[in-house]
Write an enzyme that holds these catalytic residues in place. Sequence first.
Site, PDB file in Angstrom:
ATOM      1  N   LYS A   1      39.190 -47.279 -19.599  1.00 42.85           N
ATOM      2  CA  LYS A   1      38.856 -48.198 -20.693  1.00 42.85           C
ATOM      3  C   LYS A   1      39.573 -47.799 -21.981  1.00 42.85           C
ATOM      4  O   LYS A   1      39.749 -48.630 -22.876  1.00 42.85           O
ATOM      5  CB  LYS A   1      37.347 -48.219 -20.903  1.00 42.85           C
ATOM      6  CG  LYS A   1      36.604 -48.937 -19.798  1.00 42.85           C
ATOM      7  CD  LYS A   1      36.252 -50.342 -20.195  1.00 42.85           C
ATOM      8  CE  LYS A   1      36.076 -51.230 -18.997  1.00 42.85           C
ATOM      9  NZ  LYS A   1      35.826 -52.626 -19.339  1.00 42.85           N
TER      10      LYS A   1
ATOM     11  N   ASP B   1      28.634 -51.213 -22.170  1.00 43.60           N
ATOM     12  CA  ASP B   1      27.829 -50.286 -21.370  1.00 43.60           C
ATOM     13  C   ASP B   1      28.217 -48.851 -21.694  1.00 43.60           C
ATOM     14  O   ASP B   1      27.647 -47.926 -21.147  1.00 43.60           O
ATOM     15  CB  ASP B   1      28.104 -50.519 -19.880  1.00 43.60           C
ATOM     16  CG  ASP B   1      27.368 -51.730 -19.370  1.00 43.60           C
ATOM     17  OD1 ASP B   1      26.156 -51.792 -19.575  1.00 43.60           O
ATOM     18  OD2 ASP B   1      28.016 -52.621 -18.790  1.00 43.60           O
TER      19      ASP B   1
HETATM   20  C1  PLP Z   1      34.311 -46.827 -15.430  1.00 42.24           C
HETATM   21  C2  PLP Z   1      34.368 -48.296 -15.257  1.00 42.24           C
HETATM   22  N1  PLP Z   1      34.843 -48.793 -14.117  1.00 42.24           N
HETATM   23  C3  PLP Z   1      34.934 -50.120 -13.921  1.00 42.24           C
HETATM   24  C4  PLP Z   1      34.535 -51.017 -14.886  1.00 42.24           C
HETATM   25  C5  PLP Z   1      34.673 -52.482 -14.643  1.00 42.24           C
HETATM   26  O1  PLP Z   1      35.683 -53.023 -15.456  1.00 42.24           O
HETATM   27  P1  PLP Z   1      35.684 -54.564 -15.827  1.00 42.24           P
HETATM   28  O2  PLP Z   1      34.443 -54.825 -16.632  1.00 42.24           O
HETATM   29  O3  PLP Z   1      36.951 -54.770 -16.590  1.00 42.24           O
HETATM   30  O4  PLP Z   1      35.643 -55.312 -14.551  1.00 42.24           O
HETATM   31  C6  PLP Z   1      34.039 -50.529 -16.078  1.00 42.24           C
HETATM   32  C7  PLP Z   1      33.603 -51.438 -17.134  1.00 42.24           C
HETATM   33  O5  PLP Z   1      33.071 -51.037 -18.154  1.00 42.24           O
HETATM   34  C8  PLP Z   1      33.954 -49.143 -16.274  1.00 42.24           C
HETATM   35  O6  PLP Z   1      33.468 -48.612 -17.405  1.00 42.24           O
END
Ligand code: PLP
Length: 394
Positions: free
Chosen positions: A86, A128
């Site tokens: 992120k 989150d």
């Molecule tokens: C560690 C992690 N993996 C996967 C995701 C999923 O990403 P997206 O919301 O772009 O689908 C998030 C989203 O916050 C995340 O923090």
Amino acid sequence: MPLSHFRQAPKLAAHLRNVVQPGPYPERLDALFSQQMARDALSEISQWPGYAPTPLRSLDKLAGALGLGEVLYKDESQRFDLGSFKALGGAYAVLRLLSDKLGVSTSELRAGAAHDAAAQITVTTATDGNHGRSVAWGARQAGCKCRIYVHKDVSENRAAAMTELGAELVRTTGTYDDSVRQCAAESAQNGWFVVSDTSYEGYLNVPRQVMAGYTALASEVMEQAEGPVTHIFLQAGVGGMAAAVAARYWMEHGAALPRIVIVESEYAACFLKSAKQGRAAKVRIRHETVMAGMSCGEVSVVAWEILRRTAGHFVTIADSTVAPAMRMLASGVAGGGEIEAGECSVAGPVALIAAACDQNLRESMQLDGESRVLLIGTEGATDRAIYDDLLKAV
Ligand SMILES: Cc1ncc(COP(=O)(O)O)c(C=O)c1O
């Protein structure tokens, strides 16, 4: 034996086959999310202090146990010391936004060229944890103010990581999707700029820059992987990361893009529902999944536009499969060393193991000894206490 960490091989909670015929990357999508945007993002991000491509690990023992050619794991646990992929998206979008508003380049902005004007601007987001951390870090680099909305289930440690970067925190009631709405309403009233990782009709520009930032990880893999991959398992919350990676591969390979499998929590399966209904659909979050970053009930519309044309499979997994997979990667038995894989990181490995151990799914996904599978380890121990707790053997 890698799979000994599971009492029995994990099973998918649900599976949906989606017929796709991608063809070349379409002009219509190029107007929304282009190769140039991906190039610009990599060029900017690679100038940030501390930039280095994250490791691409070979889970050779897992590949052997599953009878697959190669399993590659892009390990984002150390990305810019923020602990997840992120770091690439929110921070990049903040810099792009302020650069556009203030009429200076992103590098001038980082050098403090528009210091006084930047300090008058407030960026906001709902999160989150991981996206907010990136936005807060981007705001610090750009020199603007930052206000972050977190719902009641976001852990104290994740919240603290954002305040440590100088963000002001607002605790909201309800789910993640409710915090998105509160952030949007208050920002509209106060003239603040929302830097969201999710797009909806009328709000496309910022999230597509967030996604442009994420493409950097796919661009790195293309340099690191020594040849094309055949399958990519992509975990989805709002789908920004999955769509960014799928689009980047689509731009690169056209109709020959790898087989894309979307993995969600069974508690937050908005892409599975959308694929079933053939249109962007919502689900109500009744339980918060342990994969906190994936606890999203609404797809990002830009992500849906890309994934509905590229993803051949939509699958969901149960929370009970997460801790054993984290332990498997941490122990080193899967190969690639001892890997710090946070909760969301194991979505791909779990879904791959479940599919490869089920004869029908194996055939349906064309997984065999020639397969080169890419998994994205999206986070490390982004909340150390939760990570340590899950790692304890039961
Ligand atoms: C560690 C992690 N993996 C996967 C995701 C999923 O990403 P997206 O919301 O772009 O689908 C998030 C989203 O916050 C995340 O923090």
